[in-house]
Design a protein around this motif. Sequence first.
Motif, PDB file in Angstrom:
ATOM      1  N   GLY A 123      58.564 -18.409  -1.570  1.00 50.42           N
ATOM      2  CA  GLY A 123      57.772 -18.343  -2.788  1.00 50.42           C
ATOM      3  C   GLY A 123      56.427 -19.018  -2.661  1.00 50.42           C
ATOM      4  N   THR A 124      56.220 -19.757  -1.572  1.00 47.88           N
ATOM      5  CA  THR A 124      54.949 -20.443  -1.333  1.00 47.88           C
ATOM      6  C   THR A 124      54.203 -19.770  -0.189  1.00 47.88           C
ATOM      7  OG1 THR A 124      55.810 -22.567  -2.124  1.00 47.88           O
ATOM      8  CG2 THR A 124      53.863 -22.635  -0.717  1.00 47.88           C
ATOM      9  N   LEU A 125      54.770 -19.835   1.009  1.00 50.16           N
ATOM     10  CA  LEU A 125      54.163 -19.161   2.156  1.00 50.16           C
ATOM     11  C   LEU A 125      54.483 -17.676   2.169  1.00 50.16           C
ATOM     12  CD1 LEU A 125      54.740 -21.615   5.158  1.00 50.16           C
ATOM     13  CD2 LEU A 125      52.538 -20.792   4.324  1.00 50.16           C
ATOM     14  N   VAL A 126      55.702 -17.353   1.794  1.00 53.66           N
ATOM     15  CA  VAL A 126      56.161 -15.961   1.885  1.00 53.66           C
ATOM     16  C   VAL A 126      56.859 -15.547   0.594  1.00 53.66           C
ATOM     17  CG1 VAL A 126      56.469 -16.147   4.386  1.00 53.66           C
ATOM     18  CG2 VAL A 126      58.412 -16.580   2.874  1.00 53.66           C
TER      19      VAL A 126
ATOM     20  N   VAL B 130      51.250 -23.886  -6.582  1.00 56.92           N
ATOM     21  CA  VAL B 130      50.956 -22.471  -6.801  1.00 56.92           C
ATOM     22  C   VAL B 130      52.227 -21.849  -7.385  1.00 56.92           C
ATOM     23  CG1 VAL B 130      50.031 -20.352  -5.760  1.00 56.92           C
ATOM     24  CG2 VAL B 130      49.540 -22.567  -4.701  1.00 56.92           C
ATOM     25  N   PRO B 131      52.449 -21.966  -8.694  1.00 58.02           N
ATOM     26  CA  PRO B 131      53.717 -21.543  -9.284  1.00 58.02           C
ATOM     27  C   PRO B 131      54.054 -20.080  -8.970  1.00 58.02           C
ATOM     28  CG  PRO B 131      52.456 -22.815 -10.864  1.00 58.02           C
ATOM     29  CD  PRO B 131      51.547 -22.559  -9.704  1.00 58.02           C
ATOM     30  N   TYR B 132      55.272 -19.874  -8.466  1.00 58.62           N
ATOM     31  CA  TYR B 132      55.717 -18.506  -8.184  1.00 58.62           C
ATOM     32  C   TYR B 132      55.924 -17.745  -9.486  1.00 58.62           C
ATOM     33  CZ  TYR B 132      58.393 -14.618  -6.211  1.00 58.62           C
ATOM     34  OH  TYR B 132      58.818 -13.364  -5.855  1.00 58.62           O
ATOM     35  N   VAL B 133      56.491 -18.423 -10.469  1.00 58.77           N
ATOM     36  CA  VAL B 133      56.653 -17.853 -11.807  1.00 58.77           C
ATOM     37  C   VAL B 133      55.526 -18.410 -12.668  1.00 58.77           C
ATOM     38  CG1 VAL B 133      58.188 -17.637 -13.798  1.00 58.77           C
ATOM     39  CG2 VAL B 133      59.150 -17.745 -11.487  1.00 58.77           C
ATOM     40  N   ALA B 134      54.533 -17.572 -12.965  1.00 58.19           N
ATOM     41  CA  ALA B 134      53.310 -18.048 -13.615  1.00 58.19           C
ATOM     42  C   ALA B 134      53.592 -18.781 -14.928  1.00 58.19           C
ATOM     43  CB  ALA B 134      52.357 -16.890 -13.848  1.00 58.19           C
ATOM     44  N   ARG B 135      54.596 -18.330 -15.671  1.00 60.05           N
ATOM     45  CA  ARG B 135      54.852 -18.962 -16.965  1.00 60.05           C
ATOM     46  C   ARG B 135      55.386 -20.390 -16.825  1.00 60.05           C
ATOM     47  NH1 ARG B 135      59.022 -15.185 -16.414  1.00 60.05           N
ATOM     48  NH2 ARG B 135      61.125 -16.063 -16.320  1.00 60.05           N
ATOM     49  N   SER B 136      55.749 -20.777 -15.600  1.00 55.71           N
ATOM     50  CA  SER B 136      56.249 -22.135 -15.380  1.00 55.71           C
ATOM     51  C   SER B 136      55.123 -23.132 -15.115  1.00 55.71           C
ATOM     52  CB  SER B 136      57.241 -22.159 -14.207  1.00 55.71           C
ATOM     53  OG  SER B 136      56.552 -21.988 -12.967  1.00 55.71           O
ATOM     54  N   ALA B 137      53.873 -22.667 -15.120  1.00 53.22           N
ATOM     55  CA  ALA B 137      52.743 -23.540 -14.780  1.00 53.22           C
ATOM     56  C   ALA B 137      52.634 -24.725 -15.727  1.00 53.22           C
ATOM     57  CB  ALA B 137      51.445 -22.746 -14.774  1.00 53.22           C
TER      58      ALA B 137
ATOM     59  N   SER C 277      49.555 -39.930   3.236  1.00 56.16           N
ATOM     60  CA  SER C 277      48.524 -39.122   3.880  1.00 56.16           C
ATOM     61  C   SER C 277      48.980 -37.674   4.052  1.00 56.16           C
ATOM     62  CB  SER C 277      48.144 -39.714   5.240  1.00 56.16           C
ATOM     63  OG  SER C 277      49.230 -39.618   6.155  1.00 56.16           O
ATOM     64  N   CYS C 278      50.007 -37.286   3.286  1.00 61.37           N
ATOM     65  CA  CYS C 278      50.516 -35.917   3.333  1.00 61.37           C
ATOM     66  C   CYS C 278      50.265 -35.194   2.008  1.00 61.37           C
ATOM     67  CB  CYS C 278      52.026 -35.906   3.597  1.00 61.37           C
ATOM     68  SG  CYS C 278      52.517 -36.480   5.232  1.00 61.37           S
ATOM     69  N   ALA C 279      50.029 -33.896   2.104  1.00 58.28           N
ATOM     70  CA  ALA C 279      49.922 -33.041   0.927  1.00 58.28           C
ATOM     71  C   ALA C 279      50.974 -31.950   1.039  1.00 58.28           C
ATOM     72  CB  ALA C 279      48.530 -32.418   0.824  1.00 58.28           C
ATOM     73  N   VAL C 280      51.690 -31.743  -0.050  1.00 58.70           N
ATOM     74  CA  VAL C 280      52.729 -30.717  -0.108  1.00 58.70           C
ATOM     75  C   VAL C 280      52.178 -29.498  -0.847  1.00 58.70           C
ATOM     76  CG1 VAL C 280      54.933 -30.140  -1.208  1.00 58.70           C
ATOM     77  CG2 VAL C 280      54.664 -32.319  -0.009  1.00 58.70           C
ATOM     78  N   VAL C 281      52.460 -28.317  -0.331  1.00 61.26           N
ATOM     79  CA  VAL C 281      52.095 -27.068  -1.000  1.00 61.26           C
ATOM     80  C   VAL C 281      53.383 -26.460  -1.529  1.00 61.26           C
ATOM     81  CG1 VAL C 281      50.910 -24.851  -0.795  1.00 61.26           C
ATOM     82  CG2 VAL C 281      50.181 -26.792   0.620  1.00 61.26           C
ATOM     83  N   GLU C 282      53.484 -26.297  -2.839  1.00 61.02           N
ATOM     84  CA  GLU C 282      54.738 -25.912  -3.485  1.00 61.02           C
ATOM     85  C   GLU C 282      54.530 -24.855  -4.567  1.00 61.02           C
ATOM     86  OE1 GLU C 282      57.883 -25.929  -4.053  1.00 61.02           O
ATOM     87  OE2 GLU C 282      58.717 -27.317  -2.578  1.00 61.02           O
ATOM     88  N   ASP C 283      55.624 -24.105  -4.822  1.00 61.88           N
ATOM     89  CA  ASP C 283      55.573 -23.088  -5.873  1.00 61.88           C
ATOM     90  C   ASP C 283      56.503 -23.379  -7.041  1.00 61.88           C
ATOM     91  OD1 ASP C 283      58.127 -20.782  -5.675  1.00 61.88           O
ATOM     92  OD2 ASP C 283      57.965 -22.379  -4.195  1.00 61.88           O
ATOM     93  N   ALA C 284      57.403 -24.359  -6.900  1.00 59.86           N
ATOM     94  CA  ALA C 284      58.450 -24.554  -7.891  1.00 59.86           C
ATOM     95  C   ALA C 284      58.526 -25.994  -8.363  1.00 59.86           C
ATOM     96  CB  ALA C 284      59.803 -24.125  -7.320  1.00 59.86           C
ATOM     97  N   ALA C 285      59.023 -26.160  -9.591  1.00 62.69           N
ATOM     98  CA  ALA C 285      59.099 -27.486 -10.201  1.00 62.69           C
ATOM     99  C   ALA C 285      59.908 -28.492  -9.386  1.00 62.69           C
ATOM    100  CB  ALA C 285      59.653 -27.366 -11.625  1.00 62.69           C
ATOM    101  N   PRO C 286      61.097 -28.114  -8.860  1.00 62.50           N
ATOM    102  CA  PRO C 286      61.855 -29.097  -8.077  1.00 62.50           C
ATOM    103  C   PRO C 286      61.075 -29.597  -6.860  1.00 62.50           C
ATOM    104  CG  PRO C 286      63.277 -27.297  -8.721  1.00 62.50           C
ATOM    105  CD  PRO C 286      61.882 -26.877  -9.071  1.00 62.50           C
ATOM    106  N   GLY C 287      60.306 -28.716  -6.238  1.00 65.41           N
ATOM    107  CA  GLY C 287      59.507 -29.120  -5.089  1.00 65.41           C
ATOM    108  C   GLY C 287      58.369 -30.043  -5.481  1.00 65.41           C
ATOM    109  N   ALA C 288      57.741 -29.765  -6.641  1.00 65.54           N
ATOM    110  CA  ALA C 288      56.667 -30.638  -7.119  1.00 65.54           C
ATOM    111  C   ALA C 288      57.216 -32.026  -7.432  1.00 65.54           C
ATOM    112  CB  ALA C 288      56.010 -30.028  -8.357  1.00 65.54           C
ATOM    113  N   LEU C 289      58.415 -32.076  -8.018  1.00 65.14           N
ATOM    114  CA  LEU C 289      59.053 -33.365  -8.291  1.00 65.14           C
ATOM    115  C   LEU C 289      59.382 -34.098  -6.993  1.00 65.14           C
ATOM    116  CD1 LEU C 289      61.477 -32.339 -11.177  1.00 65.14           C
ATOM    117  CD2 LEU C 289      59.413 -33.738 -11.385  1.00 65.14           C
TER     118      LEU C 289
END
Length: 230
Positions: free
Chosen positions: A10-13, A184-191, A160-172
Amino acid sequence: MISVIFDLDGTLVDSEPNYYESGRRTLERHGVPDFTWEQHARFIGIGTLETLELLKERYGLRAPVEQLLAEQNAAYLELARTRTEAFPEMRGLVERLHARGVPMAVASGSSREAIEAVLEGTGLSALLTTAVSAEEVERGKPAPDVFLEAARRLGAAPASCAVVEDAAPGALAARAAGMHCLAVPYVARSAGDPAFAGAGLLFAGGQAEFSAAAAEEWLGSLGGGWAGGG
């Protein structure tokens, strides 16, 4: 220099359609014939094992979760090798960062076999050589374990790391790890989910809005700018 850790699905692919189809087939085999995409979408961002544990309880499935996981993984791998597409702008970001020599890793809730199948199938394996599966750590997202292990393998401090994520659990999980987050939310309404509130850069429109150039600029700013500019 900043190190960048990418979520995979959902982020890279765009692998969620494959996860849905493999899950649908598995549930149908065990007497649940009407599992919908809308139902699947509630579990986006949660690891496959954790999802199956919840579904087993919800539908009262008799099969051991290990059996369900084996069946779904087999169905998913069949689809992953031939039907997975990398998001073009996200591939562009990986290529830009690789050209700059930025340390990168993949940290995913998927199995190691699934991660390797997707990276090979999309041609990203040559650019992303460090990968961590949630199977290799004690806890999956939203716990920070998989991101912390990725940082350890890169030899980078979490800050010194940055995470690229599409979902709330990953952002947490990124926040819990003490890392920057590009969402970059995979489900836009979850932004608007509170989990994304701490993201340093949020593309609220998802992949349709995501810009590799803007992401590269923001990531560079975290390390005080790219050497040599550009």
